[in-house]
Write a protein that holds these residues in place. Structure first.
Motif, PDB file in Angstrom:
ATOM      1  N   THR A   6      44.783  27.111  36.443  1.00 37.05           N
ATOM      2  CA  THR A   6      45.757  26.068  36.094  1.00 37.05           C
ATOM      3  C   THR A   6      45.701  25.675  34.705  1.00 37.05           C
ATOM      4  OG1 THR A   6      45.670  25.151  38.276  1.00 37.05           O
ATOM      5  CG2 THR A   6      46.777  23.980  36.569  1.00 37.05           C
ATOM      6  N   THR A   7      44.282  25.326  34.212  1.00 37.77           N
ATOM      7  CA  THR A   7      43.961  24.769  32.658  1.00 37.77           C
ATOM      8  C   THR A   7      44.544  26.089  31.910  1.00 37.77           C
ATOM      9  OG1 THR A   7      42.419  23.561  33.478  1.00 37.77           O
ATOM     10  CG2 THR A   7      42.339  24.358  31.039  1.00 37.77           C
ATOM     11  N   THR A   8      44.110  27.211  32.309  1.00 37.93           N
ATOM     12  CA  THR A   8      44.521  28.441  31.279  1.00 37.93           C
ATOM     13  C   THR A   8      46.045  28.672  31.126  1.00 37.93           C
ATOM     14  OG1 THR A   8      42.411  29.866  31.787  1.00 37.93           O
ATOM     15  CG2 THR A   8      44.255  30.880  31.060  1.00 37.93           C
ATOM     16  N   LEU A   9      46.507  28.546  32.163  1.00 40.81           N
ATOM     17  CA  LEU A   9      48.102  28.684  32.209  1.00 40.81           C
ATOM     18  C   LEU A   9      48.820  27.386  31.350  1.00 40.81           C
ATOM     19  CD1 LEU A   9      50.722  29.776  32.786  1.00 40.81           C
ATOM     20  CD2 LEU A   9      50.584  28.821  35.145  1.00 40.81           C
ATOM     21  N   VAL A  10      48.242  26.306  31.632  1.00 45.53           N
ATOM     22  CA  VAL A  10      48.691  24.957  30.830  1.00 45.53           C
ATOM     23  C   VAL A  10      48.604  25.232  29.381  1.00 45.53           C
ATOM     24  CG1 VAL A  10      48.319  22.587  30.459  1.00 45.53           C
ATOM     25  CG2 VAL A  10      48.461  23.351  32.591  1.00 45.53           C
ATOM     26  N   ILE A  35      53.956  34.166  37.742  1.00 45.59           N
ATOM     27  CA  ILE A  35      53.065  34.430  38.503  1.00 45.59           C
ATOM     28  C   ILE A  35      52.597  35.815  38.357  1.00 45.59           C
ATOM     29  CG2 ILE A  35      52.949  35.122  40.888  1.00 45.59           C
ATOM     30  CD1 ILE A  35      54.470  32.546  41.740  1.00 45.59           C
ATOM     31  N   ALA A  36      53.867  36.668  37.985  1.00 47.23           N
ATOM     32  CA  ALA A  36      53.656  38.095  37.500  1.00 47.23           C
ATOM     33  C   ALA A  36      52.735  38.317  36.295  1.00 47.23           C
ATOM     34  CB  ALA A  36      55.023  38.950  37.597  1.00 47.23           C
ATOM     35  N   HIS A  38      50.787  36.035  34.618  1.00 46.06           N
ATOM     36  CA  HIS A  38      49.503  35.499  34.449  1.00 46.06           C
ATOM     37  C   HIS A  38      48.577  35.821  35.796  1.00 46.06           C
ATOM     38  CE1 HIS A  38      50.401  33.038  30.957  1.00 46.06           C
ATOM     39  NE2 HIS A  38      51.763  33.131  31.554  1.00 46.06           N
ATOM     40  N   GLY A  39      49.200  36.395  36.804  1.00 40.90           N
ATOM     41  CA  GLY A  39      48.423  36.837  38.036  1.00 40.90           C
ATOM     42  C   GLY A  39      47.882  35.634  38.628  1.00 40.90           C
ATOM     43  N   VAL A  40      48.715  34.491  38.888  1.00 38.89           N
ATOM     44  CA  VAL A  40      48.230  33.380  39.403  1.00 38.89           C
ATOM     45  C   VAL A  40      48.928  33.337  40.741  1.00 38.89           C
ATOM     46  CG1 VAL A  40      47.219  32.352  37.560  1.00 38.89           C
ATOM     47  CG2 VAL A  40      49.630  32.018  37.898  1.00 38.89           C
ATOM     48  N   SER A  41      48.709  32.061  41.405  1.00 33.77           N
ATOM     49  CA  SER A  41      49.436  31.780  42.655  1.00 33.77           C
ATOM     50  C   SER A  41      50.787  30.699  42.406  1.00 33.77           C
ATOM     51  CB  SER A  41      48.653  30.955  43.621  1.00 33.77           C
ATOM     52  OG  SER A  41      48.352  29.822  43.404  1.00 33.77           O
ATOM     53  N   ARG A  42      51.536  30.712  43.298  1.00 36.13           N
ATOM     54  CA  ARG A  42      52.823  29.698  43.017  1.00 36.13           C
ATOM     55  C   ARG A  42      52.087  28.264  42.841  1.00 36.13           C
ATOM     56  NH1 ARG A  42      57.675  31.099  43.592  1.00 36.13           N
ATOM     57  NH2 ARG A  42      57.179  32.939  44.739  1.00 36.13           N
ATOM     58  N   THR A  43      51.024  28.014  43.447  1.00 35.77           N
ATOM     59  CA  THR A  43      50.520  26.658  43.495  1.00 35.77           C
ATOM     60  C   THR A  43      49.949  26.380  42.174  1.00 35.77           C
ATOM     61  OG1 THR A  43      49.887  26.594  45.897  1.00 35.77           O
ATOM     62  CG2 THR A  43      48.765  25.045  44.502  1.00 35.77           C
ATOM     63  N   VAL A  44      49.385  27.480  41.538  1.00 36.21           N
ATOM     64  CA  VAL A  44      48.944  27.159  40.051  1.00 36.21           C
ATOM     65  C   VAL A  44      49.897  26.788  39.192  1.00 36.21           C
ATOM     66  CG1 VAL A  44      47.761  28.325  38.187  1.00 36.21           C
ATOM     67  CG2 VAL A  44      46.777  28.477  40.467  1.00 36.21           C
ATOM     68  N   VAL A  45      51.112  27.496  39.153  1.00 39.53           N
ATOM     69  CA  VAL A  45      52.136  27.581  38.350  1.00 39.53           C
ATOM     70  C   VAL A  45      52.658  26.208  38.452  1.00 39.53           C
ATOM     71  CG1 VAL A  45      54.582  28.368  38.039  1.00 39.53           C
ATOM     72  CG2 VAL A  45      52.813  29.992  38.410  1.00 39.53           C
ATOM     73  N   ARG A  46      52.875  25.689  39.707  1.00 38.86           N
ATOM     74  CA  ARG A  46      53.392  24.207  39.846  1.00 38.86           C
ATOM     75  C   ARG A  46      52.603  23.293  39.430  1.00 38.86           C
ATOM     76  NH1 ARG A  46      56.709  25.127  45.751  1.00 38.86           N
ATOM     77  NH2 ARG A  46      57.937  26.577  45.072  1.00 38.86           N
ATOM     78  N   GLU A  47      51.492  23.352  39.697  1.00 36.45           N
ATOM     79  CA  GLU A  47      50.410  22.520  38.910  1.00 36.45           C
ATOM     80  C   GLU A  47      50.606  22.467  37.423  1.00 36.45           C
ATOM     81  OE1 GLU A  47      46.465  23.277  40.657  1.00 36.45           O
ATOM     82  OE2 GLU A  47      46.890  22.612  42.748  1.00 36.45           O
ATOM     83  N   ALA A  48      50.574  23.571  36.972  1.00 36.78           N
ATOM     84  CA  ALA A  48      50.598  23.721  35.510  1.00 36.78           C
ATOM     85  C   ALA A  48      51.877  23.124  34.760  1.00 36.78           C
ATOM     86  CB  ALA A  48      50.602  24.964  34.833  1.00 36.78           C
ATOM     87  N   ILE A  49      52.959  23.316  35.401  1.00 36.10           N
ATOM     88  CA  ILE A  49      54.177  22.765  35.175  1.00 36.10           C
ATOM     89  C   ILE A  49      54.117  21.202  35.428  1.00 36.10           C
ATOM     90  CG2 ILE A  49      56.779  22.261  35.458  1.00 36.10           C
ATOM     91  CD1 ILE A  49      55.964  24.994  34.255  1.00 36.10           C
ATOM     92  N   THR A  50      53.601  20.641  36.370  1.00 37.83           N
ATOM     93  CA  THR A  50      53.410  19.197  36.524  1.00 37.83           C
ATOM     94  C   THR A  50      52.698  18.634  35.500  1.00 37.83           C
ATOM     95  OG1 THR A  50      53.572  19.307  38.811  1.00 37.83           O
ATOM     96  CG2 THR A  50      52.506  17.385  38.122  1.00 37.83           C
TER      97      THR A  50
END
Length: 231
Positions: A6-10, A35-36, A38-50
């Motif tokens: 999550t931190t990396t995506l943020v 997701i495609a 960064h190779g992460v899950s949907r949960t990680v994407v949503r946490e990063a956006i939040t």
């Protein structure tokens, strides 16, 4: 692993917004694209956006996606302007009482049908959010931005955009679903927003200013009551 992902995506999205890769108002890639990429899950994407919403770098419109906001010129300025303590949130709310009451008064004299439609859309989104803290914060921000734009004075709307969703003084812990407000509390906020909208539509500047002042004064009260002595 998830916090690190999550931190990396943020950090990646924050850098792309701050560098101008995503210009203010640009739509961010969809969840599936992130997701495609960064190779992460949907949960990680949503946490990063939040987290980016809480920093005031992104706002999300229900059914439309997430959009980049204008980042301050200096990173230090961004940190200084994001309210973190109860005192900072109260100070921001006190500033908004004067600033947005004047904006509401001006809007009552200058609004267009398009402006009212934007307010109504934000009101519907707020109610549809059903107390989800992150979605409600975004719709709350959209409503206040619509009021600022209704002034036909770019300085009002520019100021609101510079604050971004961080102007909505919601404690960070309230972004967790388990900490969301009761239906009655969210209903009070929705009713106050509706009162502001109706006062602006009436064309009465004094009534509009009073409605906004009441809403923000109540927001200060709610902020302090919910925060208690923990801040």
């Amino acid at each position: 692993m998830k916090p690190n992902l999550t931190t990396t995506l943020v950090e990646s999205l924050r850098e792309r917004i701050s560098s101008g890769h995503f210009a203010p108002g640009d739509k961010l890639p969809s969840e599936n694209t992130l997701i495609a990429e960064h190779g992460v899950s949907r949960t990680v994407v949503r946490e990063a956006i939040t987290r980016l919403q809480a920093e005031g770098l992104v706002h999300t419109r229900r059914g439309a996606g997430s959009f980049a906001l204008t980042p301050p010129a200096e990173p230090q300025m961004a940190s200084a302007l994001v309210p973190r303590t109860l005192d900072e949130r109260r100070a921001l709310m006190e500033f908004r009482v004067g600033f947005e009451s004047e904006a509401a008064a001006k809007a009552a004299a200058t609004y267009s049908i398009k402006d009212l439609a934007a307010m109504d859309e934000a009101l519907r989104g707020f109610e549809a959010a059903s107390g989800n803290a992150s979605a409600s914060m975004s719709c709350d921000y959209e409503f206040h931005l619509a009021v600022a734009r209704a002034t036909a004075n770019n300085y009002f709307s520019h100021a609101v955009q510079n604050f971004g969703p961080s102007m909505i003084a919601m404690p960070r812990r309230r972004l967790e679903p388990s900490e969301s407000r009761s239906a009655a509390q969210w209903g009070l906020v929705a009713a106050e927003h509706q009162a502001v909208r109706d006062a602006i539509a009436s064309g009465d500047p004094q009534l509009a200013a009073a409605a906004m002042r009441i809403h923000l004064a109540n927001s200060i009260y709610r902020l302090e009551s919910e925060s208690g002595s923990k801040n």
